[in-house]
Enzyme design. Sequence first.
Site, PDB file in Angstrom:
ATOM      1  N   ASP A  96       0.772  -1.331  -0.071  1.00  0.00           N
ATOM      2  CA  ASP A  96       0.026   0.009  -0.109  1.00  0.00           C
ATOM      3  C   ASP A  96       1.024   1.235   0.144  1.00  0.00           C
ATOM      4  O   ASP A  96       1.874   1.175   0.260  1.00  0.00           O
ATOM      5  CB  ASP A  96      -0.914   0.075   1.221  1.00  0.00           C
ATOM      6  CG  ASP A  96      -0.293   0.117   2.234  1.00  0.00           C
ATOM      7  OD1 ASP A  96       0.884  -0.592   2.760  1.00  0.00           O
ATOM      8  OD2 ASP A  96      -0.669   1.070   3.577  1.00  0.00           O
ATOM      9  N   GLU A  97       0.441   2.289  -0.393  1.00  0.00           N
ATOM     10  CA  GLU A  97       0.862   3.710  -0.377  1.00  0.00           C
ATOM     11  C   GLU A  97       2.236   3.674  -1.089  1.00  0.00           C
ATOM     12  O   GLU A  97       3.276   4.264  -0.405  1.00  0.00           O
ATOM     13  CB  GLU A  97       1.003   4.386   1.162  1.00  0.00           C
ATOM     14  CG  GLU A  97      -0.457   4.548   1.475  1.00  0.00           C
ATOM     15  CD  GLU A  97      -0.505   5.021   2.858  1.00  0.00           C
ATOM     16  OE1 GLU A  97      -1.454   5.899   2.880  1.00  0.00           O
ATOM     17  OE2 GLU A  97       0.216   4.897   3.941  1.00  0.00           O
TER      18      GLU A  97
END
Length: 529
Positions: free
Chosen positions: A341-342
Amino acid sequence: MAARNAFLALLLLPLLSSPLLSRAQESSSFPVNVWPKPTSMSWAEPLMAMPVSSSFRIVGPSGNNPYLVLATQRYTALLFTERYRPIVRPAVNVTAAGDSIHSLTLVVSDLSAPLQDGVDESYVLEILPTGAATVTAATAWGAMHGLETFSQLSWRSASGKLLVAAGVRVEDRPLYQHRGLMLDTGRTYFPVLDILRTIDAMAWNKMNVFHWHITDSQSFPIELPSEPRLAEMGAYGEDMRYTVEDVTRIVEFAMSRGVRVVPEIDGPGHTASWAGAYPEAVSCAGKFWLPDANDWGTRLAAEPGSGQLNPLKSKTYEVVANVINDITTLFPDGFYHAGADEVTPGCWQTDPSIQADIDNGGTLSQLLERYVRAAGYRAIVSSATFYYLDCGHGDFVGNNSVYDDQRSDYDTQGGSWCGPFKTWQRVYDYDIVHGLTAQEAKLVIGGEVALWTEQADATVLDARLWPRASAMAEALWSGNRDAAGVKRYAEATDRLNDWRHRMVGRGVRAEPIQPLWCRTRPGMCNLVR
């Protein structure tokens, strides 16, 4: 995913002819309730309770399941040590002193069924007016849920006598197979005892997956045999690491409560903590995370702590392979969460080797795909809008001039990117398949509440989680609607007040949801009469 055992229907058929059902009534709420609300519960009228004999024991099934043995010992002890007195005294008849419950018998069809995704967790609990009590389940894990339900049907009278509801029948099974809680120990280290207490509370709430977000940019707190330098260089300190022995203790503790432990080692983003051990494998490590405060597009990370694994370096795959091998050896569950993620483009763009690859026609999407295809594991996601329990406490970055304007967050989310605060009602009311087609909804196996810990540590852990996590637990166990399809948050309020009261008595410092005045005056604190 394992299929539910086909013989469950055959197991329950002999019980459907019980004479108890013919003279019992179902109710939305009883004088003593179970959380999460069972799929079906009946209590014969007139409502009655029986004393528990001082020689009471739980009779396990023939055969051996060490985790169920531990559970029977634990619940026997809990029954006598718990001093729960309902806030509102139950209006029930108590049988004569000579009549009491002496034992609870467990009948389990398959003691060897492993604790895994999709395992059968159903059970039937019957407490007859004669004092005979039985939990019938397909697996040991369902039997554990039956033991918890039995414990919640017990209480202390005003004189201190231990009582259990009698004339009760519960038929119960979860609506969703995955009912999880994610705890972030990468940003904040939590002592082992705090993790164990959290898992204990999960089991009381019939939650079955502890998603352990172990590492993040801020720290790498787990000691791995193949890569010891990651913890040596990446943990906050020597006393803030999880040893192999700690992991074994946590996993075994969870197993004895029917809770799976799913580990997560985040990557390729959120890996600044790897740079101390392997600086050559981490891009933009140590750089200020937001070069231009007026241009969010220049960020090197989603929050302070920049650093991402470089997918072009062979060292990256060597270390990742060792990490995954160690983690999947330490944790027996079939699931491994690989993060992903991210991932921030700006970080990779500062790396000369990656920029050269881009100049030669490569893309950042191809870089991420290259990394994930090396990992090869599935991920589980939860909703920031409804299930992030850290939201609503403002932001944690310092030197923020937005507060120079005293009204800057007056009509906003209070400086929290995922605000506002998620009340228990918001969590409870969430329909995780809203907007999906019937076919799409079948693919949803459950959900997870999450506690990211930029602004949480052991001092506030219990209150951040409970009883809001309990709200999700019930919604995923038996749903958030009554038999007519109407949302039942109104009647759930008193029950959750009672359940929070009981959890506090068991040692979990759950936050209150209403003044005590409201529970002692049912309905008087409602918005609508």
